[in-house]
Scaffold this active site. Structure first.
Site, PDB file in Angstrom:
ATOM      1  N   ASN A 174       0.830  -1.206   0.000  1.00 62.86           N
ATOM      2  CA  ASN A 174       0.000   0.000   0.000  1.00 62.86           C
ATOM      3  C   ASN A 174       0.865   1.257   0.000  1.00 62.86           C
ATOM      4  O   ASN A 174       1.967   1.281   0.556  1.00 62.86           O
ATOM      5  CB  ASN A 174      -1.017   0.002   1.144  1.00 62.86           C
ATOM      6  CG  ASN A 174      -0.413  -0.126   2.524  1.00 62.86           C
ATOM      7  OD1 ASN A 174       0.628  -0.735   2.704  1.00 62.86           O
ATOM      8  ND2 ASN A 174      -1.086   0.442   3.515  1.00 62.86           N
ATOM      9  N   VAL A 175       0.358   2.283  -0.660  1.00 65.39           N
ATOM     10  CA  VAL A 175       1.068   3.557  -0.806  1.00 65.39           C
ATOM     11  C   VAL A 175       0.074   4.670  -0.476  1.00 65.39           C
ATOM     12  O   VAL A 175      -0.865   4.913  -1.245  1.00 65.39           O
ATOM     13  CB  VAL A 175       1.618   3.722  -2.238  1.00 65.39           C
ATOM     14  CG1 VAL A 175       2.311   5.067  -2.389  1.00 65.39           C
ATOM     15  CG2 VAL A 175       2.582   2.583  -2.591  1.00 65.39           C
ATOM     16  N   GLU A 176       0.287   5.314   0.668  1.00 67.36           N
ATOM     17  CA  GLU A 176      -0.656   6.344   1.112  1.00 67.36           C
ATOM     18  C   GLU A 176      -0.261   7.728   0.621  1.00 67.36           C
ATOM     19  O   GLU A 176       0.759   7.905  -0.055  1.00 67.36           O
ATOM     20  CB  GLU A 176      -0.767   6.282   2.646  1.00 67.36           C
ATOM     21  CG  GLU A 176      -1.324   4.933   3.088  1.00 67.36           C
ATOM     22  CD  GLU A 176      -1.573   4.833   4.577  1.00 67.36           C
ATOM     23  OE1 GLU A 176      -1.086   5.692   5.338  1.00 67.36           O
ATOM     24  OE2 GLU A 176      -2.272   3.882   4.973  1.00 67.36           O
ATOM     25  N   GLU A 204      -3.234  -4.105  -3.338  1.00 71.82           N
ATOM     26  CA  GLU A 204      -3.729  -4.866  -4.483  1.00 71.82           C
ATOM     27  C   GLU A 204      -3.677  -4.047  -5.770  1.00 71.82           C
ATOM     28  O   GLU A 204      -3.591  -4.605  -6.872  1.00 71.82           O
ATOM     29  CB  GLU A 204      -5.170  -5.340  -4.218  1.00 71.82           C
ATOM     30  CG  GLU A 204      -5.302  -6.337  -3.054  1.00 71.82           C
ATOM     31  CD  GLU A 204      -5.468  -5.662  -1.692  1.00 71.82           C
ATOM     32  OE1 GLU A 204      -5.080  -4.497  -1.537  1.00 71.82           O
ATOM     33  OE2 GLU A 204      -5.999  -6.339  -0.791  1.00 71.82           O
TER      34      GLU A 204
HETATM   35  N1  THU Z   1      -5.366  -1.492   2.514  1.00 69.94           N
HETATM   36  C1  THU Z   1      -4.821  -2.260   1.527  1.00 69.94           C
HETATM   37  O1  THU Z   1      -3.686  -2.016   1.088  1.00 69.94           O
HETATM   38  N2  THU Z   1      -5.556  -3.291   1.048  1.00 69.94           N
HETATM   39  C2  THU Z   1      -6.776  -3.659   1.508  1.00 69.94           C
HETATM   40  O2  THU Z   1      -7.394  -4.549   0.949  1.00 69.94           O
HETATM   41  C3  THU Z   1      -7.326  -3.008   2.696  1.00 69.94           C
HETATM   42  C4  THU Z   1      -6.700  -1.704   3.059  1.00 69.94           C
HETATM   43  C5  THU Z   1      -4.598  -0.337   3.010  1.00 69.94           C
HETATM   44  C6  THU Z   1      -5.136   1.015   2.594  1.00 69.94           C
HETATM   45  C7  THU Z   1      -4.567   1.908   3.658  1.00 69.94           C
HETATM   46  O3  THU Z   1      -3.274   2.334   3.259  1.00 69.94           O
HETATM   47  C8  THU Z   1      -4.440   1.004   4.875  1.00 69.94           C
HETATM   48  O4  THU Z   1      -4.574  -0.324   4.417  1.00 69.94           O
HETATM   49  C9  THU Z   1      -5.462   1.275   5.973  1.00 69.94           C
HETATM   50  O5  THU Z   1      -6.757   1.197   5.469  1.00 69.94           O
END
Ligand code: THU
Length: 134
Positions: free
Chosen positions: A45-47, A58
């Site tokens: 994940n990349v915020e 994903e």
């Molecule tokens: N997140 C994912 O990367 N995949 C998911 O299926 C659920 C949520 C991430 C998004 C965000 O960066 C963090 O988890 C908290 O919601």
């Protein structure tokens, strides 16, 4: 049906999770998938400071799938920072369905489960075909 080394796949997901950029939620996610030609693709994940722009792990995974030759996802392992299986969010279930189809397996706390259980009655290309082709 190919023999899936789930422990190995989960390790790849943990490795990907270590690259997550999650300074806002502090919730790191990694995902790894086996492709039907034997490749493995991964994502983290990349915020963003604009919170809503965050990319789930994903998203990176399906981008890498297409960048490296396409194909169909066969088995997916998604993990949290502790390496435990994580259920993908709704949007990401849709991404996995599009790229893995109904038979793709997802590792869950109760073992591998097909996408038909993860996203029942899924919306997909079949639902738009009769309109789009007109
Ligand atoms: N997140 C994912 O990367 N995949 C998911 O299926 C659920 C949520 C991430 C998004 C965000 O960066 C963090 O988890 C908290 O919601």
């Amino acid at each position: 049906m190919v023999d899936i080394d789930w422990d190995w796949l989960q390790e790849r997901a943990v490795e990907a999770m270590r690259h997550a950029y999650a300074p806002y939620s502090k919730f790191r996610v990694g995902v790894a998938a086996l492709v039907d030609d034997g490749r493995t693709v991964t994502g983290c994940n990349v915020e963003n400071a604009a919170y809503g722009v965050a990319l789930c792990a994903e998203c990176g995974l399906v981008s890498q799938l297409h960048l490296t030759g396409g194909g169909t996802l066969v088995a997916v392992s998604c993990v949290d920072a502790e390496g435990s299986s994580l259920m993908p969010c709704g949007r990401c279930r849709q991404l996995l369905w599009e790229n893995g189809g109904p038979e793709c397996l997802l590792m869950t706390a109760s073992g591998p489960r097909p996408m038909t259980e993860i996203l029942p009655d899924a919306f997909d290309a079949g639902d738009i075909a009769h309109i789009v082709r007109k």
